[in-house]
Design a protein around this motif. Structure first.
Motif, PDB file in Angstrom:
ATOM      1  N   THR A 290      -9.068   2.960  -2.178  1.00 34.23           N
ATOM      2  CA  THR A 290      -8.402   4.205  -1.658  1.00 34.23           C
ATOM      3  C   THR A 290      -9.307   4.728  -0.707  1.00 34.23           C
ATOM      4  O   THR A 290     -10.272   4.520  -0.444  1.00 34.23           O
TER       5      THR A 290
ATOM      6  N   THR B 195       5.373   3.495   2.147  1.00 33.53           N
ATOM      7  CA  THR B 195       4.765   2.318   2.005  1.00 33.53           C
ATOM      8  C   THR B 195       4.658   1.436   3.021  1.00 33.53           C
ATOM      9  O   THR B 195       5.532   1.733   4.096  1.00 33.53           O
TER      10      THR B 195
ATOM     11  N   GLY C 263      -2.014  12.294   7.389  1.00 39.73           N
ATOM     12  CA  GLY C 263      -2.219  11.483   6.278  1.00 39.73           C
ATOM     13  C   GLY C 263      -3.189  12.211   5.125  1.00 39.73           C
ATOM     14  O   GLY C 263      -4.116  12.845   5.724  1.00 39.73           O
TER      15      GLY C 263
ATOM     16  N   TYR D 203      -2.180  -3.472   2.779  1.00 41.81           N
ATOM     17  CA  TYR D 203      -3.362  -2.453   2.943  1.00 41.81           C
ATOM     18  C   TYR D 203      -3.002  -1.286   3.682  1.00 41.81           C
ATOM     19  O   TYR D 203      -2.371  -1.315   4.914  1.00 41.81           O
ATOM     20  N   CYS D 204      -3.679  -0.326   3.292  1.00 39.55           N
ATOM     21  CA  CYS D 204      -3.722   1.034   4.020  1.00 39.55           C
ATOM     22  C   CYS D 204      -4.362   0.945   5.471  1.00 39.55           C
ATOM     23  O   CYS D 204      -3.672   1.435   6.367  1.00 39.55           O
TER      24      CYS D 204
ATOM     25  N   ALA E  99       0.974  -1.163   0.042  1.00 36.93           N
ATOM     26  CA  ALA E  99       0.100  -0.099   0.040  1.00 36.93           C
ATOM     27  C   ALA E  99       1.038   1.131   0.050  1.00 36.93           C
ATOM     28  O   ALA E  99       1.953   1.223   0.651  1.00 36.93           O
TER      29      ALA E  99
ATOM     30  N   CYS F 215      -4.431   7.169   0.305  1.00 39.09           N
ATOM     31  CA  CYS F 215      -3.711   6.064   0.550  1.00 39.09           C
ATOM     32  C   CYS F 215      -4.348   5.010  -0.580  1.00 39.09           C
ATOM     33  O   CYS F 215      -5.594   5.062  -0.753  1.00 39.09           O
TER      34      CYS F 215
ATOM     35  N   GLY G 112       0.986   5.515   0.575  1.00 44.87           N
ATOM     36  CA  GLY G 112       0.432   6.524   1.324  1.00 44.87           C
ATOM     37  C   GLY G 112       0.963   7.650   0.878  1.00 44.87           C
ATOM     38  O   GLY G 112       1.998   7.865   0.621  1.00 44.87           O
TER      39      GLY G 112
ATOM     40  N   ASN H  44      -4.493   0.765  -1.632  1.00 41.25           N
ATOM     41  CA  ASN H  44      -4.134  -0.755  -1.371  1.00 41.25           C
ATOM     42  C   ASN H  44      -3.251  -1.291  -2.787  1.00 41.25           C
ATOM     43  O   ASN H  44      -3.216  -0.760  -3.673  1.00 41.25           O
TER      44      ASN H  44
ATOM     45  N   PHE I  35       3.947   2.563   8.269  1.00 37.23           N
ATOM     46  CA  PHE I  35       4.744   2.911   7.080  1.00 37.23           C
ATOM     47  C   PHE I  35       6.183   2.654   7.308  1.00 37.23           C
ATOM     48  O   PHE I  35       6.681   3.745   8.149  1.00 37.23           O
TER      49      PHE I  35
ATOM     50  N   LEU J 107      -5.533   6.429   7.709  1.00 40.84           N
ATOM     51  CA  LEU J 107      -4.462   7.108   7.230  1.00 40.84           C
ATOM     52  C   LEU J 107      -3.188   7.437   8.420  1.00 40.84           C
ATOM     53  O   LEU J 107      -2.602   8.394   8.398  1.00 40.84           O
TER      54      LEU J 107
END
Length: 124
Positions: free
Chosen positions: A58, A98, A47, A102-103, A33, A50, A35, A52, A111, A106
């Motif tokens: 999104t 990244t 955030g 999956y996101c 994912a 993002c 972002g 996926n 990440f 936010l």
């Protein structure tokens, strides 16, 4: 060595548009994912959007819904952020990052790889 590089920032007038790019090197984005985050002067990083890895789903911060669009081109190992109807309050350094698959929300947690950022300034 894994690396993310943002580009496409600049100075734009209110109501204008920019397209940011996030290019990965050293790894492929297919299973990640991606972002977009931003940090304005004197504010915490937040955030923005993002996307996926597999289903392309999104999500967006309320402040940018209907104005920003995130997309990905896995063949180019690139994720884009199309920003329309820009406002002065969109001024910030924009980062891509990244995380696996999956996101979720936010939130910045999980990440693990971040780019250096690109400056976006919206001003008349």
């Amino acid at each position: 060595q894994v690396h993310l590089a943002e580009s496409g920032g600049g100075l734009v007038r209110p109501g204008g548009s920019l397209r940011l790019s996030c290019v990965a090197s050293g790894y492929t984005l297919d299973h990640f994912a991606v972002g977009w985050f931003r940090q304005a002067p004197g504010k915490e990083r937040e955030g923005v959007s993002c996307i996926n890895s597999s289903d392309g789903r999104t999500n967006y911060a309320d402040s940018v819904k209907g104005r920003f669009t995130i997309s990905r081109d896995n063949a180019k190992n690139t994720v884009y952020l199309q920003m329309n109807s820009l406002k002065p309050e969109d001024t910030a350094v924009y980062y891509c990052a990244t995380k696996a698959f999956y996101c979720g929300s936010l939130s910045q947690s999980q990440f693990s790889t971040w780019g250096q950022g690109t400056q976006v300034t919206v001003s008349s």
